[in-house]
Scaffold this motif. Structure first.
Motif, PDB file in Angstrom:
ATOM      1  N   THR A  10     -16.136 -32.362 -14.105  1.00 49.27           N
ATOM      2  CA  THR A  10     -16.235 -31.281 -15.096  1.00 49.27           C
ATOM      3  C   THR A  10     -17.185 -31.672 -16.221  1.00 49.27           C
ATOM      4  O   THR A  10     -18.140 -30.958 -16.507  1.00 49.27           O
ATOM      5  N   ASP A  95     -11.744 -26.913 -15.535  1.00 54.32           N
ATOM      6  CA  ASP A  95     -11.574 -27.899 -14.482  1.00 54.32           C
ATOM      7  C   ASP A  95     -12.443 -27.512 -13.288  1.00 54.32           C
ATOM      8  O   ASP A  95     -12.505 -26.331 -12.935  1.00 54.32           O
ATOM      9  N   ARG A  97     -11.806 -27.942 -10.349  1.00 50.04           N
ATOM     10  CA  ARG A  97     -10.946 -27.601  -9.210  1.00 50.04           C
ATOM     11  C   ARG A  97     -10.380 -26.177  -9.331  1.00 50.04           C
ATOM     12  O   ARG A  97      -9.430 -25.831  -8.650  1.00 50.04           O
ATOM     13  N   ASN A  98     -10.978 -25.355 -10.194  1.00 53.81           N
ATOM     14  CA  ASN A  98     -10.560 -23.959 -10.309  1.00 53.81           C
ATOM     15  C   ASN A  98     -10.758 -23.248  -8.975  1.00 53.81           C
ATOM     16  O   ASN A  98     -11.657 -23.584  -8.218  1.00 53.81           O
ATOM     17  N   MET A 102     -16.273 -24.191 -10.439  1.00 53.41           N
ATOM     18  CA  MET A 102     -16.541 -24.243 -11.873  1.00 53.41           C
ATOM     19  C   MET A 102     -17.839 -23.504 -12.164  1.00 53.41           C
ATOM     20  O   MET A 102     -18.872 -23.828 -11.602  1.00 53.41           O
TER      21      MET A 102
END
Length: 144
Positions: A10, A95, A97-98, A102
């Motif tokens: 990120t 994050d 891992r959305n 991202m």
């Protein structure tokens, strides 16, 4: 707002346990959000020495967090920077891992600054079309 921000993938490229290269405009965007009075929490799986390295990486670039893996600075254990808080209370989480991945940091800034959802961002900025990659500085500062 209180904003929890992941580190690996990120703020920097994902090279855990090493620290990857800074993702373009990550630190600059976070500092701009702080200047707009948002509280930033570093929210990372890193612990101990690895977490200290991440905090130092950001600090050397002028980014200080309100708290680290905690809801409030007083909750942090100063010696090893470990804490039982694994998911801080925040208004927003940034994050990599959305679901859907991202967005770039320019889009992140615009959504937070304007208090837009991703759908509203697409409608407002791109008239409902998926955005092409555009320079962060052009989007954020290029409008006169």
């Amino acid at each position: 707002m209180v904003i929890a921000v992941d580190f690996d993938g990120t703020i920097v490229e994902h090279r855990y346990p090493h620290i990857g290269k800074e993702i373009p405009f990550a630190i600059a965007t976070l500092k701009k959000l702080q200047a707009e009075h948002h509280l930033l929490i570093l929210w990372s799986v890193r612990e101990g020495e690895l977490l200290e390295e991440a905090v130092d990486f950001c600090r050397k670039r002028g980014l200080e967090f309100y708290a680290v893996n905690a809801n409030h600075p007083d909750e942090q254990v100063k010696d090893d920077m470990a804490t039982p808080c694994r998911k801080p209370k925040a208004d927003l989480f940034i994050d990599d891992r959305n679901v859907g991945g991202m967005p770039d940091w320019g889009a992140v800034y615009e959504m937070i600054h304007n208090r837009w959802s991703y759908e509203r961002y697409i409608d407002e900025v791109h008239r409902g079309e998926m955005p092409e990659k555009m320079s962060f500085w052009k989007r954020v500062f290029g409008r006169g």
